[in-house]
Design a protein around this motif. Sequence first.
Motif, PDB file in Angstrom:
ATOM      1  N   MET A  77     -59.512 129.365  57.021  1.00  0.00           N
ATOM      2  CA  MET A  77     -58.592 128.573  57.811  1.00  0.00           C
ATOM      3  C   MET A  77     -57.493 129.477  58.358  1.00  0.00           C
ATOM      4  O   MET A  77     -57.057 130.416  57.718  1.00  0.00           O
ATOM      5  N   GLY A  78     -57.014 129.178  59.558  1.00  0.00           N
ATOM      6  CA  GLY A  78     -56.021 129.997  60.232  1.00  0.00           C
ATOM      7  C   GLY A  78     -54.615 129.732  59.755  1.00  0.00           C
ATOM      8  O   GLY A  78     -54.361 128.929  58.862  1.00  0.00           O
ATOM      9  N   GLU A  79     -53.712 130.431  60.377  1.00  0.00           N
ATOM     10  CA  GLU A  79     -52.297 130.315  60.072  1.00  0.00           C
ATOM     11  C   GLU A  79     -51.799 128.915  60.429  1.00  0.00           C
ATOM     12  O   GLU A  79     -52.155 128.355  61.454  1.00  0.00           O
ATOM     13  N   GLU A  80     -50.964 128.335  59.570  1.00  0.00           N
ATOM     14  CA  GLU A  80     -50.428 126.999  59.804  1.00  0.00           C
ATOM     15  C   GLU A  80     -49.602 126.969  61.089  1.00  0.00           C
ATOM     16  O   GLU A  80     -48.839 127.876  61.378  1.00  0.00           O
ATOM     17  N   ALA A  81     -49.777 125.914  61.839  1.00  0.00           N
ATOM     18  CA  ALA A  81     -49.092 125.790  63.122  1.00  0.00           C
ATOM     19  C   ALA A  81     -47.625 125.436  62.942  1.00  0.00           C
ATOM     20  O   ALA A  81     -47.265 124.637  62.087  1.00  0.00           O
ATOM     21  N   VAL A  82     -46.801 126.064  63.776  1.00  0.00           N
ATOM     22  CA  VAL A  82     -45.374 125.785  63.810  1.00  0.00           C
ATOM     23  C   VAL A  82     -44.975 125.669  65.279  1.00  0.00           C
ATOM     24  O   VAL A  82     -45.356 126.495  66.099  1.00  0.00           O
ATOM     25  N   VAL A  83     -44.226 124.620  65.594  1.00  0.00           N
ATOM     26  CA  VAL A  83     -43.692 124.426  66.940  1.00  0.00           C
ATOM     27  C   VAL A  83     -42.175 124.453  66.819  1.00  0.00           C
ATOM     28  O   VAL A  83     -41.599 123.684  66.054  1.00  0.00           O
ATOM     29  N   THR A  84     -41.538 125.381  67.538  1.00  0.00           N
ATOM     30  CA  THR A  84     -40.080 125.475  67.505  1.00  0.00           C
ATOM     31  C   THR A  84     -39.527 125.313  68.913  1.00  0.00           C
ATOM     32  O   THR A  84     -40.195 125.631  69.894  1.00  0.00           O
ATOM     33  N   THR A  85     -38.305 124.825  68.980  1.00  0.00           N
ATOM     34  CA  THR A  85     -37.633 124.640  70.263  1.00  0.00           C
ATOM     35  C   THR A  85     -36.270 125.315  70.202  1.00  0.00           C
ATOM     36  O   THR A  85     -35.515 125.117  69.242  1.00  0.00           O
ATOM     37  N   THR A  86     -35.978 126.122  71.216  1.00  0.00           N
ATOM     38  CA  THR A  86     -34.678 126.766  71.341  1.00  0.00           C
ATOM     39  C   THR A  86     -34.206 126.615  72.783  1.00  0.00           C
ATOM     40  O   THR A  86     -34.971 126.203  73.657  1.00  0.00           O
ATOM     41  N   THR A  87     -32.952 126.950  73.012  1.00  0.00           N
ATOM     42  CA  THR A  87     -32.420 126.945  74.368  1.00  0.00           C
ATOM     43  C   THR A  87     -31.976 128.356  74.698  1.00  0.00           C
ATOM     44  O   THR A  87     -31.296 129.005  73.891  1.00  0.00           O
ATOM     45  N   ALA A  88     -32.404 128.828  75.855  1.00  0.00           N
ATOM     46  CA  ALA A  88     -32.024 130.162  76.316  1.00  0.00           C
ATOM     47  C   ALA A  88     -31.646 130.070  77.778  1.00  0.00           C
ATOM     48  O   ALA A  88     -32.433 129.576  78.591  1.00  0.00           O
ATOM     49  N   ARG A  89     -30.443 130.505  78.107  1.00  0.00           N
ATOM     50  CA  ARG A  89     -29.935 130.401  79.476  1.00  0.00           C
ATOM     51  C   ARG A  89     -30.064 128.961  79.959  1.00  0.00           C
ATOM     52  O   ARG A  89     -29.507 128.063  79.348  1.00  0.00           O
ATOM     53  N   ASP A  90     -30.808 128.752  81.036  1.00  0.00           N
ATOM     54  CA  ASP A  90     -30.928 127.402  81.603  1.00  0.00           C
ATOM     55  C   ASP A  90     -32.288 126.791  81.304  1.00  0.00           C
ATOM     56  O   ASP A  90     -32.819 126.023  82.084  1.00  0.00           O
ATOM     57  N   ALA A  91     -32.863 127.152  80.142  1.00  0.00           N
ATOM     58  CA  ALA A  91     -34.218 126.706  79.836  1.00  0.00           C
ATOM     59  C   ALA A  91     -34.362 126.261  78.388  1.00  0.00           C
ATOM     60  O   ALA A  91     -33.694 126.777  77.492  1.00  0.00           O
ATOM     61  N   THR A  92     -35.278 125.329  78.192  1.00  0.00           N
ATOM     62  CA  THR A  92     -35.754 125.000  76.859  1.00  0.00           C
ATOM     63  C   THR A  92     -36.985 125.867  76.627  1.00  0.00           C
ATOM     64  O   THR A  92     -37.864 125.938  77.487  1.00  0.00           O
ATOM     65  N   VAL A  93     -37.052 126.530  75.485  1.00  0.00           N
ATOM     66  CA  VAL A  93     -38.211 127.349  75.138  1.00  0.00           C
ATOM     67  C   VAL A  93     -38.901 126.699  73.946  1.00  0.00           C
ATOM     68  O   VAL A  93     -38.310 126.551  72.881  1.00  0.00           O
ATOM     69  N   VAL A  94     -40.148 126.279  74.169  1.00  0.00           N
ATOM     70  CA  VAL A  94     -40.975 125.690  73.120  1.00  0.00           C
ATOM     71  C   VAL A  94     -41.998 126.748  72.732  1.00  0.00           C
ATOM     72  O   VAL A  94     -42.796 127.179  73.559  1.00  0.00           O
ATOM     73  N   SER A  95     -41.940 127.189  71.471  1.00  0.00           N
ATOM     74  CA  SER A  95     -42.816 128.265  71.004  1.00  0.00           C
ATOM     75  C   SER A  95     -43.837 127.727  70.019  1.00  0.00           C
ATOM     76  O   SER A  95     -43.501 126.939  69.135  1.00  0.00           O
ATOM     77  N   LEU A  96     -45.077 128.180  70.186  1.00  0.00           N
ATOM     78  CA  LEU A  96     -46.162 127.818  69.280  1.00  0.00           C
ATOM     79  C   LEU A  96     -46.541 129.037  68.468  1.00  0.00           C
ATOM     80  O   LEU A  96     -46.667 130.134  69.014  1.00  0.00           O
ATOM     81  N   HIS A  97     -46.721 128.835  67.171  1.00  0.00           N
ATOM     82  CA  HIS A  97     -47.155 129.906  66.274  1.00  0.00           C
ATOM     83  C   HIS A  97     -48.256 129.350  65.399  1.00  0.00           C
ATOM     84  O   HIS A  97     -48.170 128.214  64.933  1.00  0.00           O
ATOM     85  N   GLY A  98     -49.278 130.135  65.181  1.00  0.00           N
ATOM     86  CA  GLY A  98     -50.415 129.693  64.380  1.00  0.00           C
ATOM     87  C   GLY A  98     -51.416 128.941  65.235  1.00  0.00           C
ATOM     88  O   GLY A  98     -51.303 128.884  66.460  1.00  0.00           O
ATOM     89  N   GLU A  99     -52.423 128.379  64.575  1.00  0.00           N
ATOM     90  CA  GLU A  99     -53.486 127.665  65.271  1.00  0.00           C
ATOM     91  C   GLU A  99     -53.079 126.212  65.481  1.00  0.00           C
ATOM     92  O   GLU A  99     -52.841 125.480  64.520  1.00  0.00           O
ATOM     93  N   VAL A 100     -52.983 125.816  66.736  1.00  0.00           N
ATOM     94  CA  VAL A 100     -52.523 124.470  67.080  1.00  0.00           C
ATOM     95  C   VAL A 100     -53.730 123.643  67.510  1.00  0.00           C
ATOM     96  O   VAL A 100     -54.450 124.017  68.432  1.00  0.00           O
ATOM     97  N   ASP A 101     -53.927 122.508  66.827  1.00  0.00           N
ATOM     98  CA  ASP A 101     -55.070 121.649  67.124  1.00  0.00           C
ATOM     99  C   ASP A 101     -54.635 120.191  67.105  1.00  0.00           C
ATOM    100  O   ASP A 101     -53.439 119.891  67.118  1.00  0.00           O
ATOM    101  N   GLU A 102     -55.609 119.287  67.046  1.00  0.00           N
ATOM    102  CA  GLU A 102     -55.304 117.860  67.146  1.00  0.00           C
ATOM    103  C   GLU A 102     -54.394 117.356  66.030  1.00  0.00           C
ATOM    104  O   GLU A 102     -53.695 116.364  66.200  1.00  0.00           O
ATOM    105  N   ASP A 103     -54.395 118.022  64.886  1.00  0.00           N
ATOM    106  CA  ASP A 103     -53.549 117.581  63.781  1.00  0.00           C
ATOM    107  C   ASP A 103     -52.073 117.804  64.052  1.00  0.00           C
ATOM    108  O   ASP A 103     -51.223 117.056  63.567  1.00  0.00           O
ATOM    109  N   ASN A 104     -51.742 118.859  64.803  1.00  0.00           N
ATOM    110  CA  ASN A 104     -50.336 119.141  65.052  1.00  0.00           C
ATOM    111  C   ASN A 104     -49.957 119.141  66.529  1.00  0.00           C
ATOM    112  O   ASN A 104     -48.816 119.408  66.861  1.00  0.00           O
TER     113      ASN A 104
END
Length: 114
Positions: free
Chosen positions: A1-28
Motif C-alpha cells: 500500500m502507498g503513502e497515506e494521502a494528505v491534502v493541505t491548504t495554504t495561502t501564498a500571495r494572492d492564491a490558495t495553494v491546495v497540495s496533495l501528498h501520497g496516493e489520492v483515491d476515492e477514499d480521500n
Amino acid sequence: MGEEAVVTTTTARDATVVSLHGEVDEDNAPLLARALAQAAASGLPRTVVDLSGTPFVDSSVLHALLDAQRAHAAAATLLVLAGPLHTTVLRLFEVTGSAPAFRMADSVAAAMTC
C-alpha cells in the motif's frame, strides 16, 4: 500500500495553494473536493493545485478537479494544476483526454504567474 494521502491548504500571495501528498483515491478525494470548494469560495483570484507530491490519483480525483474547474470558472477564479507531475498522474490526464480542460504549470512558482 502507498503513502497515506494528505491534502493541505495554504495561502501564498494572492492564491490558495491546495497540495496533495501520497496516493489520492476515492477514499480521500472528498477531502480534495472540500478544499477546492473552499478555495473557489475564498475570493482569492487564483487556486493552485500542487500535484507534485502525489505519485497516484484515480478517476475520483479527476472528477473532483473537473468539478473544481467548473466552480472556479463560475466564481471567475483561475484554477492552475502544478507539477512536476508523476508519470501515472500525467497518464490519467492523457488517457482521459482531460488535459485541455486545465491550465497546467511545471511548478507552483510558475503556476503563480501563468
